[in-house]
Design a protein around this motif. Sequence first.
Motif, short mmCIF file in Angstrom:
data_model
loop_
_atom_site.label_atom_id
_atom_site.label_comp_id
_atom_site.label_asym_id
_atom_site.label_seq_id
_atom_site.Cartn_x
_atom_site.Cartn_y
_atom_site.Cartn_z
N ASN A 175 0.83 -1.21 0.00
CA ASN A 175 0.00 0.00 0.00
C ASN A 175 0.87 1.26 0.00
N GLN A 176 0.33 2.32 -0.61
CA GLN A 176 0.96 3.65 -0.60
C GLN A 176 2.42 3.60 -1.05
N VAL A 177 2.62 3.18 -2.30
CA VAL A 177 3.96 3.16 -2.88
C VAL A 177 4.23 4.52 -3.51
N LYS A 178 5.40 5.09 -3.18
CA LYS A 178 5.80 6.37 -3.76
C LYS A 178 7.17 6.21 -4.41
N VAL A 179 7.25 6.59 -5.68
CA VAL A 179 8.50 6.54 -6.43
C VAL A 179 8.87 7.96 -6.84
N THR A 180 10.08 8.39 -6.50
CA THR A 180 10.56 9.73 -6.86
C THR A 180 11.71 9.60 -7.84
N VAL A 181 11.47 10.05 -9.06
CA VAL A 181 12.51 10.03 -10.09
C VAL A 181 13.37 11.28 -9.90
N LYS A 182 14.67 11.09 -9.75
CA LYS A 182 15.56 12.19 -9.40
C LYS A 182 15.66 13.20 -10.53
N LYS A 183 15.76 14.48 -10.12
CA LYS A 183 15.84 15.55 -11.12
C LYS A 183 17.13 15.47 -11.92
N GLU A 184 18.20 14.90 -11.31
CA GLU A 184 19.46 14.73 -12.06
C GLU A 184 19.27 13.75 -13.21
N PHE A 185 18.47 12.72 -12.97
CA PHE A 185 18.19 11.75 -14.02
C PHE A 185 17.32 12.36 -15.11
N LEU A 186 16.33 13.16 -14.72
CA LEU A 186 15.44 13.81 -15.68
C LEU A 186 16.09 15.01 -16.38
N LYS A 187 17.17 15.53 -15.75
CA LYS A 187 17.82 16.75 -16.24
C LYS A 187 16.82 17.92 -16.24
#
Length: 677
Positions: free
Chosen positions: A73-85
């Motif tokens: 339950n309540q899974v949160k994934v944060t994609v890093k801004k360095e990866f996204l540029k």
Amino acid sequence: MESSSKSNRNKIVLIILVIAAVAVGLFFFFQSKLSDEAYKTFETAMNQGLGQAATWEAGSHEFSLMKKTLTVNQVKVTVKKEFLKTEKPLVIDVAQVKIKNGPRLNELERLLGLTDWRSQKATHIFDELALSDIRALHSENDITLNFKLNSWVIANLGFLEAGPDQTPGPLGFLRSARLDSSLIDQISIALDNAQNPEKPQKVHLAVGPINLVEPHLADSPKDSPALDLSEEQLASLNHFKLLTSFSCQEFRIQNFKLQSEFEESQLSFSLEDLLERGMSSQGRVKLASLKNLDFSMVVEQINAVIKLGSYEMTDLDYSRFLQRAEKVVASLIARTLAGENSDLSVDEVTAIYGQVFTYANLFALYFDLGHITMTDFSGSINDALTFGISKFNLQGPLKAGRIPPKLTMGLSAYFNLPTQDNPDDKVIHETYKFGQIFGQTNFQIETGYETTYNPQTGDLNLAKNSFAIKDLFTLSSTGHLTGLTESLMADLDNIVLSDFLALFSVKELFNVGLVDLQLTLENQSLVTKIFEAIAQQTGTEDIIVIREMAKAGFQAMADEYLMAKGVTNVGELVQAVNSFLDQPQSLSVGASPSQAFTPAYVMSLTDESERFNALGLYLSVNQNKPIKLNWLRLDDVASSPSESQPAEEFQNETIEEEPVEEEPIEEQIIEEEAVVE
């Protein structure tokens, strides 16, 4: 604008990949361990799967050994801004992820680590994977991305046993994958620019439910044709083959809505129900239907609206076309990768598609088809020009490269032109002027088409072919061809259009001939309205003057073309056409040869005038007796009266019955030599 749109598209793709990563993490749940160990395995898999690109956390988890189910339950994934540029990270929330009856860990680790999929045993992955309430939010360059997915349920995923000849690598992995169904409740995507109201940018998409039943890729697609391509070009071609090898028992989309707004352009699209059933690899569909489509677009002061009530098609198969089209795809890929202009000239298009279509396609379609029906199609432009199709029907069955034993087609349509002019609106202004030519703004169109074919004798009969605009005219034709045997059609289907010289090796082609052909114009008011329009444009008060000008024009054309070619009864033809212009009821032209007009028969005739006469061209006016065009020997045309001599006088001279004294041949030769000297 283009770069930001591309960036947002990439983010949407990334969201889907993260969702897949969550699912892959759940694959590492195994059947007989305690819940804590199962969750630790899931946690380890998530960390390994996301790597350095993102971090994740979960609110809680539970495991049921009895039901063999793991729920997170309540899974949160944060994609890093360095990866996204980018300046801000991308956050994805999943309310719940559930997997039933998952695989053993060691078996799944082995499968995911494979580089060669050949000779692998059948494997079950899980009974059900369910994800619910997936959300993602991200802002960049004044554009806010909002992604939502209500629920996604995948049932019974597994892999078939792979033989020793299976494709190696990831493609073989995909080709062996099988699942019962994939059901998405609803997806919504919103891209908004709230910072700059003067230049609005908005895209809103909502679609669902989406249902796929037994989707998979073809196991053994046919090899590509031998092509001189680089590895990059071959990879692109393989992607094309991968796309066309998709198969599904049923594919359905309901309640699809798309709205976009970019500065001065707007787009709105909605669809109630799209269904495709019995989809096989390489372009085979048993049934395709569509209901209630609405489309509207505003671009550069043009407001277009299109609506469709229903559409249905059965037994479509264009696999043979796709196999031939690989050469075209490869050619286009080569151009793109070489940085060449994507716009093709007419010669280039002819050269490329000349490798795809065959000479059989001159008589038959390049795909199989059962039938097509369409009802309640309508549209409008700038709320002034309206058009529509009440009903369209095409009834087969049709086979690629083969003439159907019977083919019928019918169409009822209409278009209504603006009733008032608007010089500031180009569309309204031009269509209004067109309507004034005919003095009406409402046009009803009816068409009908019917052919019958005997493959044994090769006889093709055009029983009905008509095009009518109510209160204006009806144009119809009938005809009969012979010699189009089934064996000939098979030979022609093996010769592409670019290989013209190969036709000369097909001996049966010389026996294909015209038996008869007739084109008929039935006039209601067309001729009179054309005369009236010309009179108005030229400032002429009486259409009688225009009619006499038309007669004189045809007289001049007859003198220049028909008389010069040796037609002996030009005066009779001119008189018939004049009677039609005086009382325009019906006009028919046709050919009625004494025997089938085949290439073999034409080659047996030594003189061109014999060929013209053998064709049996004729003209019929107002249902009177047909007038056959008679040709002199073309060698005698030079000694016939001058082209400037009136046709009626020429006709009288040619049919004169009084005997003419002939000079001895030797004296004629002496006189002709004297003239030359």
